[in-house]
Design a protein around this motif. Structure first.
Motif: not given
Length: 420
Positions: A82-93
């Motif tokens: 996800c590099k620095d994309s919060l929306s990408c990371l948080i979608s995993g949770y």
């Protein structure tokens, strides 16, 4: 017509409470974790963690095990890609629609023949009062509704305190940082790495990753208001609780005088000018010996991330300026809105076994009192809480209204995690 409605509501409230309250006088079931914030927002999840038979049932279940494993794999992958994309990371949770649907179906299936889960709802969730607004539901619907509330709240916390979406009351409840900054993005990624890769897993419950991440976002944003001053019964309210047992409430017209706060709009003032006015109005009612206790209500709400807690400062003012004994003052240091002023005061009265069938008084300035006595306030309560936290009755004067506390006030509202 409005007067008739108030009389009918009062009759229903008084007659209904005499039976309902008896069940609460013996105390509630309780479940506690190492996190007060978790317990006050997510009672269901703490209770599952604390019940070995239920937690093992859910951990071994193939549907839930698959959801947990898939989420772990998604988070691990996103931490790398996800590099620095919060929306990408948080979608995993976050729980997606399919996962929520699968969990709903599986909970309903387990409730049909798993006695440990049936007993859990009957002997824990129901008597806890934490989902009191679902009390008329079947046991199956109660646990499903409780879970849906928790899931919705975790997803909401991630949106507001992870992605920076506007909170319901954005001026006081929003994220503490610029979510587009490298600092914040880096902080969230490092916290995620800590939780996922370095912190030991105590269990494999399907909600654990999302729960830990949600609580960490609140912690990162210094949003631990709900845990401050706890346990109240051993700290700020200890003397008043002891005094409650000695009071003959029959010698008073009312059980308590609730004084509503009005937070300052700067970081220097402990109380606002109107807040001080509200106090004096309440003191006049107390000095007229209408009730044995004053309840002051207001948290770290105004201004944004306020330094002072309004209820704490109101209590100090009552003691230092008006010389009211500490044993006659109860505080609610959590309320952030008028809806929760009344809800939290009702909770205190229930928890401390004050007579719930005896009316109390809510006092505030003229314009605020007009609002509390207006039907629009009831509409707001229904929209934001799902129920009326108190039954507003007769107006005594321009600044004071009678009310009865409502047992539904015990119901948790994690959609507002700063004052659930």
């Amino acid at each position: 017509m409005r007067k008739i409605i108030y009389i009918v509501l009062a009759f229903v409230a008084i007659s209904g409470y005499s039976q309902r309250v008896k069940g609460f006088e013996l105390g509630f079931t309780s479940s506690k974790s190492s996190s007060v914030i978790q317990d006050k927002n997510f009672y269901l999840l703490t209770a599952i963690q604390n019940d070995q038979s239920v937690s093992q049932l859910l951990e071994k279940n193939m549907v839930f095990k698959t959801i947990f494993k898939n989420q772990q794999q998604a988070i691990a992958s996103k931490l790398k890609s996800c590099k620095d994309s919060l929306s990408c990371l948080i979608s995993g949770y976050q729980f997606n629609d399919k996962e929520l649907a699968d969990i709903d179906v599986e909970l309903r299936r387990l409730m049909k023949d798993k006695k440990e889960l049936q007993d859990f709802v009957k002997n824990n969730l129901r008597p806890s009062g934490k989902y009191e607004n679902f009390k008329n539901s079947t046991d199956t619907e109660l646990i499903v509704n409780a879970w849906q509330l928790c899931a919705q709240a975790m997803n909401r916390i991630m949106k507001v305190y992870g992605l920076g979406e506007a909170a319901q009351y954005a001026t006081i409840d929003s994220v503490s940082y610029d979510v587009e900054s490298k600092f914040y993005k880096g902080s969230v990624f490092m916290w995620s790495d800590l939780l996922h890769n370095k912190k030991p897993k105590e269990n494999a419950l399907f909600f654990q990753e999302s729960l830990d991440f949600s609580l960490s976002l609140l912690y990162m944003n210094h949003r631990y208001e709900v845990a401050r001053y706890e346990p109240l019964e051993e700290k700020e309210n200890k003397k008043a609780i002891a005094h409650i047992k000695q009071v003959d409430f029959n010698t008073f017209d009312y059980a308590s005088i609730l004084i509503l706060g009005n937070g300052p709009e700067n970081y220097q003032d402990r109380l606002s000018a109107i807040g001080k006015l509200n106090l004096q109005l309440g003191v006049l009612e107390y000095q007229a010996k209408k009730a044995p206790f004053i309840i002051v209500s207001g948290g770290h709400a105004h201004p944004f991330r306020a330094t002072f807690c309004e209820a704490i400062e109101m209590k100090k003012e009552l003691m230092e300026v008006y010389h009211i004994p500490e044993e006659n003052i109860l505080i609610d240091p959590f309320a952030r809105h008028t809806t929760t002023n009344l809800r939290n005061a009702s909770r205190l009265m229930i928890a401390y076994q004050m007579p719930l069938d005896k009316k109390s008084i809510v006092v505030t300035n003229v314009s605020h009192s007009d609002y509390v006595g207006n039907p629009n306030f009831n509409v707001r309560c229904k929209e934001e809480l799902g129920y009326l936290p108190a039954i507003i009755l007769k107006r005594l004067n321009s600044t004071a209204l009678e009310f009865l506390p409502n047992v539904e006030s015990l119901h948790q509202n994690p959609i507002d995690p700063l004052d659930p």
